[in-house]
Structures are given as structure tokens and as C-alpha cells.
Write an enzyme that holds these catalytic residues in place. Structure first.
Site, PDB file in Angstrom:
ATOM      1  CD  GLU A 182      -3.112   1.135   2.038  1.00  0.00           C
ATOM      2  OE1 GLU A 182      -3.775   2.170   2.224  1.00  0.00           O
ATOM      3  OE2 GLU A 182      -3.396   0.030   2.546  1.00  0.00           O
TER       4      GLU A 182
ATOM      5  CD  GLU B 270       1.739   8.216   4.763  1.00  0.00           C
ATOM      6  OE1 GLU B 270       2.267   9.337   4.578  1.00  0.00           O
ATOM      7  OE2 GLU B 270       0.749   7.807   4.129  1.00  0.00           O
TER       8      GLU B 270
ATOM      9  CG  ASP C  38      -1.057  15.635  -1.746  1.00  0.00           C
ATOM     10  OD1 ASP C  38      -1.780  16.369  -2.446  1.00  0.00           O
ATOM     11  OD2 ASP C  38      -0.351  16.058  -0.821  1.00  0.00           O
TER      12      ASP C  38
ATOM     13  CE  LYS D 146      -2.318  26.521  -5.282  1.00  0.00           C
ATOM     14  NZ  LYS D 146      -1.395  27.467  -4.585  1.00  0.00           N
TER      15      LYS D 146
ATOM     16  CG  ASP E  39     -11.859  12.758  -3.236  1.00  0.00           C
ATOM     17  OD1 ASP E  39     -10.698  12.319  -3.114  1.00  0.00           O
ATOM     18  OD2 ASP E  39     -12.207  13.865  -2.786  1.00  0.00           O
TER      19      ASP E  39
ATOM     20  CB  THR F   9      -9.582   5.429   3.880  1.00  0.00           C
ATOM     21  OG1 THR F   9      -9.882   6.437   2.899  1.00  0.00           O
ATOM     22  CG2 THR F   9      -9.052   4.186   3.170  1.00  0.00           C
ATOM     23  NE  ARG F  10      -7.925   8.334   9.448  1.00  0.00           N
ATOM     24  CZ  ARG F  10      -7.851   8.446  10.787  1.00  0.00           C
ATOM     25  NH1 ARG F  10      -7.815   9.647  11.325  1.00  0.00           N
ATOM     26  NH2 ARG F  10      -7.805   7.394  11.550  1.00  0.00           N
ATOM     27  CE1 TYR F  11      -6.347  11.922   4.659  1.00  0.00           C
ATOM     28  CE2 TYR F  11      -5.881   9.571   4.777  1.00  0.00           C
ATOM     29  CZ  TYR F  11      -5.570  10.875   5.114  1.00  0.00           C
ATOM     30  OH  TYR F  11      -4.484  11.127   5.907  1.00  0.00           O
ATOM     31  CD  GLU F  12     -14.691   5.493  -0.116  1.00  0.00           C
ATOM     32  OE1 GLU F  12     -14.111   5.311  -1.196  1.00  0.00           O
ATOM     33  OE2 GLU F  12     -15.315   4.591   0.487  1.00  0.00           O
TER      34      GLU F  12
END
Length: 233
Positions: A66, A91, A140, A144, A176, A211-214
């Protein structure tokens, strides 16, 4: 590409390494639990010759990876649900590493190792065609336009990824960000992958762990996208 890839190369790294002040328990996880789980021989300081690392730590099991595990919930879930495989999580963000270590301690999973740093250092030293599944969950987005070259789905990262993935290995991407989907669909096939599935909300993989990001994306009205590629070979 041989095991000396990246030797002498200077790389820019743009991601966060530190965030909010760690809790006492998280500091304890880092001091006590990280070193036994850290994959050795990955960093240029430890392995200046960039020699390929031995895969003895997998115990002969298939190797999954991952890239950027965030808070670690997906990585721990996959390790617990798949004891027949071995996972590596890469990570650089210290707060995310601390969160993952707490989850590992609670879940008691033992079939994983960590690289707390730039995943490209790991790609340099993994043997060719050694990884059978890779997850890239909510990377991430670098929104921009002038920063799009920093995204993971760019040739510099993807060439290294392709080298370590076995023919037929699966590469999953969840995001997303519509423009990240666009760039993924453009760049990943050029690196030697075939698109085998593309889905929106409700079309996640059967073993997906949100996940928390989703969850944040859903709260803010952004639709997840799930892309599945297969390494050519």
C-alpha cells in the site's frame, strides 16, 4: 532496470512529514513498535549500493503493497483479512505512521512491515516482479496544474512501480478527484498496465475498506472513483 536504480539520484520530496503534535500514546507507538516493523535495508543510508533486499520476511507468501496508507485502517484491514499474504505499507507522514502503529497493536496483525519514508526508495530495492498487488488510496491530489507532476501517477513513479510488479499483478487506485482519474487513465496504461475495471460510487472492490479520506470526501459531496489495472506481461 536493475537493483542499482536510483543510485546517486537526488530526488525531490514534496509531501508532509510532520503534522499535529503527537499524543503520548502515539509517541510510545513510535518509540516501541516502529523499529521491529520497519523494513531494513531500504534507505540509501542503510543500503547505498541499492542492492535488492531479501524477501525472506514474507515467509514465501505473496507480497502486497500500500502506497501512502494514511491512517492505516485499510492496511490493517487487509492484513487481518488476508493472513495468507504479506503486506508492506509505505508512508512518510509521521502522524499517519503513529496512527497505524496503534491500529496494529490493537488488531494484533503480524503479516506486515513498514517503510516510513519515500516509496521510491522501496521501489529501488524490491526485487523485480516481486509484488502481486498494489493499493493507491486517496493519494495527495496536488490540485494546482503546476503541481500535477508531483502526483504518483506520473512516469517517474510508475516506471519504478511497474518494475517491481509481477506480470498479471493488480494495481488499484481510489480517488475522489476527477482530474486525478483523468491523469490516471492517461498515464498508467503507458507504463505497462491494462485497465480492467472503472467504477464510481457503489462500485468499490468487494473487499474494500473505506478510509477516513473517503468518508471526508463523501461528507463534502465528492464522488469516489475506483480504478483497477493489471500489469502487462
Amino acid at each position: 532496470m536493475d537493483s542499482t536504480a536510483g543510485q546517486g539520484e537526488r530526488r525531490n520530496f514534496y509531501g508532509r512529514v510532520h503534522g499535529k503534535t503527537l499524543r503520548a500514546s502515539q509517541k510510545d507507538y513510535l518509540e516501541t513498535d516502529l523499529e521491529p516493523l520497519r523494513l531494513k535495508g531500504v534507505t540509501p543510508a542503510e543500503n547505498p549500493g541499492r542492492d535488492a533486499v531479501s524477501l525472506d520476511f514474507t515467509g514465501g507468501r505473496p507480497l502486497w503493497l500500500e502506497v501512502g496508507f494514511g491512517g492505516g485502517e485499510h492496511l490493517v484491514h487487509m492484513a487481518a483479512a488476508n493472513p495468507q499474504v504479506f503486506l508492506i505499507g509505505a508512508e512518510p507522514f509521521v502522524n499517519g505512521i503513529a496512527m497505524l502503529l496503534g491500529k496494529i497493536r490493537k488488531a494484533g496483525v503480524q503479516n506486515l512491515a513498514l517503510h516510513p519514508g519515500d516509496v521510491r526508495d522501496l521501489f529501488d530495492v524490491l526485487p523485480e516482479a516481486s509484488v502481486s498487488k498494489v493499493f493507491l488510496n486517496y493519494p495527495d491530489p496536488w490540485p494546482k496544474a503546476r503541481h500535477h507532476r508531483r502526483r504518483f501517477v506520473t512516469p517517474g513513479y510508475l516506471a519504478l512501480l511497474a518494475r517491481v510488479m509481477a506480470p498479471g499483478a493488480e494495481f488499484r487506485v481510489a480517488t475522489d478527484i476527477p482530474d486525478y482519474v483523468r491523469q490516471t487513465l492517461e498515464e498508467v496504461p503507458q507504463a505497462g498496465f491494462d485497465l480492467i475495471a472503472e467504477a464510481g460510487l457503489g462500485g468499490a472492490w468487494a473487499d474494500w475498506y473505506s478510509t477516513r479520506y473517503e468518508q471526508k470526501a463523501l461528507r463534502e459531496g465528492r464522488e469516489p472513483h475506483y480504478l483497477t489495472f493489471r500489469r502487462q506481461g
